[in-house]
Design a protein around this motif. Structure first.
Motif, PDB file in Angstrom:
ATOM      1  N   GLY A 102      23.258  45.873  58.240  1.00  0.00           N
ATOM      2  CA  GLY A 102      21.812  45.819  58.438  1.00  0.00           C
ATOM      3  C   GLY A 102      21.409  46.541  59.707  1.00  0.00           C
ATOM      4  O   GLY A 102      22.180  46.621  60.673  1.00  0.00           O
ATOM      5  N   ALA A 103      20.198  47.088  59.687  1.00  0.00           N
ATOM      6  CA  ALA A 103      19.697  47.831  60.850  1.00  0.00           C
ATOM      7  C   ALA A 103      18.211  47.578  61.014  1.00  0.00           C
ATOM      8  O   ALA A 103      17.482  47.415  60.022  1.00  0.00           O
ATOM      9  N   ILE A 104      17.765  47.559  62.260  1.00  0.00           N
ATOM     10  CA  ILE A 104      16.368  47.323  62.602  1.00  0.00           C
ATOM     11  C   ILE A 104      15.883  48.496  63.444  1.00  0.00           C
ATOM     12  O   ILE A 104      16.550  48.891  64.415  1.00  0.00           O
ATOM     13  N   PHE A 105      14.733  49.055  63.075  1.00  0.00           N
ATOM     14  CA  PHE A 105      14.197  50.232  63.757  1.00  0.00           C
ATOM     15  C   PHE A 105      12.758  49.978  64.200  1.00  0.00           C
ATOM     16  O   PHE A 105      11.933  49.511  63.408  1.00  0.00           O
ATOM     17  N   ASP A 106      12.475  50.304  65.455  1.00  0.00           N
ATOM     18  CA  ASP A 106      11.118  50.304  65.973  1.00  0.00           C
ATOM     19  C   ASP A 106      10.482  51.636  65.581  1.00  0.00           C
ATOM     20  O   ASP A 106      10.906  52.696  66.056  1.00  0.00           O
TER      21      ASP A 106
END
Length: 322
Positions: free
Chosen positions: A156-160
Motif C-alpha cells: 500500500g502507498a499514500i500520496f499527497d
C-alpha cells in the motif's frame, strides 16, 4: 500520515453524461478528479511534463525491440461496460482501517479509508484506489481484500496530491515501479473535456531489473535489452491522426505530448484507464489502431531537479514544448 476531515463518501463518477463523439477538438483546461477539487499532483510534476521536444533515448530501438513494437499495436486495458481500474472518492463518514501487508517494510502504514464497499479491480492485481476529496490524499492498495473486516493487501502507498515527493528509493507502491497508479490512468472526464494533461501508465512483458526517474522500484530480469521501470515513450509528432475520431485524437495528442510511462509488468503496450460505463467499444477499438512502432523512448534525465522529487524544470537538455 494525518488526514483532514472529509465530506460525504461518493463513488467517483460524473453526473452529467457527455457523448464522446460530440467533443470539441480544442483542448480545454485540465479537469480535477471528479467529485473533488484535487489536481493530480502539482503542475510541475513529472507526470505532467510535456516531453514533445525532449531527445530520444539512446536505447530507444533496443527497448522497442524487446517490447515487440514492430508488430504490436497499443491495447487499451479498459472499456465497457466495467473493464479497467475503479476508484472511489471518500469522505469523513467512511471508516479508516489498518491493513495487514505482505510487503509491510515497503508499505505506508496508514490507516486507509478501505471497506467492504470499496471497489476493487478485477483480475489478479486487485488494485483499490481511494481519494480523500477534501485533503487531496491518494490511497492505493495492491492485492486488496476486505477479508471479512480483517483487511489484507500485498502493498500500500499514500500520496499527497499537493506534493512532488517520491517514495523512498527502492520502495514499491501498489505498482511495481513504486509510482502512484491513479495519475497514469486515462479518465472519461478528461477525454470528454478535450484535455489529457499527463502521461499514461503502460505495461511491458519484460523489464530490466533497474528503474529510471521517477520510478522507485524494479521488478524485472537481468536483461539490459528490456526497458527499466520508469521508461517513457512518446508518440512521434508526425503520426497522422486525421482518420481518428475527435475523442481518440485527444488521447493521441496526450501521447505525443506526455507519453507513456512503464509502470508495471504485463502484456506489451497495454495502457490503463478507469472503469466508466460511458466508454464505448467504438472509442477503444480506435485506440487499438495506434502502432507501437510509432513511439520512441525519450530521455528526461535533464528535467529532474532532485532524485527524490517528482518535480521537473525545463532548461538545457530539457527543452519546453515548441
Amino acid at each position: 500520515m494525518t488526514r483532514k476531515m472529509r465530506g460525504i463518501r461518493m463513488v467517483a463518477a460524473i453526473g452529467a453524461c457527455i457523448v464522446l463523439s460530440g467533443l470539441l477538438a480544442t483542448p480545454a483546461p485540465a479537469k480535477p478528479v471528479p467529485g473533488t477539487t484535487c489536481d493530480m499532483f502539482p503542475a510541475d510534476n513529472v507526470w505532467r511534463l510535456d516531453v514533445s521536444a525532449l531527445p530520444t533515448h539512446p536505447k530507444s530501438d533496443t527497448w522497442k525491440k524487446a517490447m515487440h513494437a514492430r508488430r504490436t499495436f497499443l491495447h487499451p486495458d479498459f472499456g465497457p461496460p466495467s473493464y479497467g481500474i475503479p476508484f472511489d472518492v471518500v469522505g469523513a463518514a467512511h471508516a479508516d482501517v489498518g491493513v495487514d501487508f505482505t510487503y509491510a517494510s515497503e508499505s505506508d502504514k496508514g490507516p486507509y479509508p478501505f471497506g467492504a464497499d470499496t471497489h476493487i479491480e478485477g483480475g489478479s492485481d486487485r488494485h483499490a484506489i481511494m481519494i480523500d476529496g477534501d485533503a487531496c490524499i491518494l490511497y492505493e492498495l495492491y492485492a486488496a481484500r476486505w477479508n471479512g473486516g480483517n483487511p489484507k493487501a500485498g502493498s500500500g502507498a499514500i500520496f499527497d496530491l499537493t506534493s512532488n515527493a517520491l517514495r523512498p528509493a527502492g520502495w514499491t507502491s501498489a505498482d511495481a515501479a513504486g509510482l502512484a497508479i491513479f495519475p497514469g490512468l486515462l479518465r472519461y472526464d478528461e477525454v470528454a473535456g478535450g484535455t489529457v494533461d499527463h502521461a499514461i501508465r503502460v505495461t511491458a512483458a519484460c523489464t530490466y531489473d533497474d528503474y529510471l526517474w521517477p520510478a522507485r522500484h524494479a521488478a524485472g530480469m537481468n536483461d539490459r535489452r528490456c526497458p527499466p521501470m520508469g521508461t517513457r515513450f512518446r508518440l512521434k509528432a508526425g503520426f497522422d491522426a486525421s482518420r481518428f475520431s475527435t475523442p481518440a485524437r485527444v488521447v493521441i495528442r496526450a501521447m505525443k505530448h506526455y507519453g507513456l510511462i512503464v509502470a508495471d509488468n504485463g502484456s506489451d503496450w497495454y495502457f490503463q484507464g478507469t472503469v466508466d460505463p460511458r466508454w464505448t467499444y467504438a472509442f477503444v477499438d480506435q485506440l487499438k489502431r495506434i502502432p507501437a512502432k510509432a513511439f520512441v523512448a525519450i530521455d528526461e534525465r535533464a528535467c529532474r531537479l532532485s532524485p527524490n522529487s517528482g518535480a521537473f524544470a525545463y532548461g538545457p537538455g530539457c527543452p519546453p514544448p515548441a
